[in-house]
Design a protein around this motif. Structure first.
Motif, mmCIF file in Angstrom:
data_model
loop_
_atom_site.group_PDB
_atom_site.id
_atom_site.type_symbol
_atom_site.label_atom_id
_atom_site.label_comp_id
_atom_site.label_asym_id
_atom_site.label_seq_id
_atom_site.Cartn_x
_atom_site.Cartn_y
_atom_site.Cartn_z
ATOM 1 N N ALA A 54 0.848 -1.189 0.000
ATOM 2 C CA ALA A 54 0.000 0.000 0.000
ATOM 3 C C ALA A 54 0.882 1.237 0.000
ATOM 4 O O ALA A 54 1.888 1.277 0.707
ATOM 5 C CB ALA A 54 -0.895 0.018 1.248
ATOM 6 N N ALA A 55 0.513 2.201 -0.803
ATOM 7 C CA ALA A 55 1.209 3.492 -0.809
ATOM 8 C C ALA A 55 0.353 4.489 -0.040
ATOM 9 O O ALA A 55 -0.862 4.570 -0.251
ATOM 10 C CB ALA A 55 1.426 3.972 -2.234
ATOM 11 N N ILE A 56 0.987 5.198 0.878
ATOM 12 C CA ILE A 56 0.275 6.218 1.649
ATOM 13 C C ILE A 56 1.087 7.505 1.618
ATOM 14 O O ILE A 56 2.312 7.476 1.474
ATOM 15 C CB ILE A 56 0.002 5.775 3.109
ATOM 16 N N PRO A 57 0.422 8.653 1.741
ATOM 17 C CA PRO A 57 1.154 9.914 1.779
ATOM 18 C C PRO A 57 2.138 9.941 2.956
ATOM 19 O O PRO A 57 1.847 9.405 4.028
ATOM 20 C CB PRO A 57 0.063 10.966 1.963
ATOM 21 N N LYS A 58 3.287 10.557 2.754
ATOM 22 C CA LYS A 58 4.314 10.606 3.799
ATOM 23 C C LYS A 58 3.795 11.274 5.059
ATOM 24 O O LYS A 58 4.106 10.837 6.169
ATOM 25 C CB LYS A 58 5.559 11.336 3.297
ATOM 26 N N ILE A 59 3.000 12.298 4.935
ATOM 27 C CA ILE A 59 2.471 12.980 6.121
ATOM 28 C C ILE A 59 1.606 12.030 6.951
ATOM 29 O O ILE A 59 1.635 12.058 8.182
ATOM 30 C CB ILE A 59 1.705 14.267 5.729
ATOM 31 N N GLU A 60 0.860 11.156 6.284
ATOM 32 C CA GLU A 60 0.046 10.163 6.990
ATOM 33 C C GLU A 60 0.944 9.106 7.633
ATOM 34 O O GLU A 60 0.729 8.689 8.774
ATOM 35 C CB GLU A 60 -0.923 9.520 6.002
#
Length: 76
Positions: free
Chosen positions: A55-61
């Motif tokens: 899964a790819a998630i935003p770095k801030i998340e």
């Protein structure tokens, strides 16, 4: 100038949810995972029922999950 992605061993220690496209929130199960951080995103890979998943998630998340100890870095 481009940077080399960093792969980190980690452990999911509490619910980590992500959204696949426009679909529902999915939960990464607790246990070991690998993380590759590059640019503004983090890609998490793990095995579930013998199948590799990612899964790819935003770095801030991702950073929020690390601060809250849902993702523990440097463990396997």
């Amino acid at each position: 100038m481009s940077s080399t992605p960093t792969q980190i061993s980690a452990r999911i220690a509490a619910p980590v949810e992500f959204r696949a496209g426009d679909g529902p929130l999915l939960t990464i199960p607790e246990g070991p995972c690998q993380v590759i951080v590059e640019g503004g995103s983090a890609v998490l890979t793990w095995t579930e029922e013998g199948q590799p998943l990612s899964a790819a998630i935003p770095k801030i998340e991702f950073d929020r999950f690390v601060v809250s100890d849902a993702i523990i870095l440097g463990t396997s």
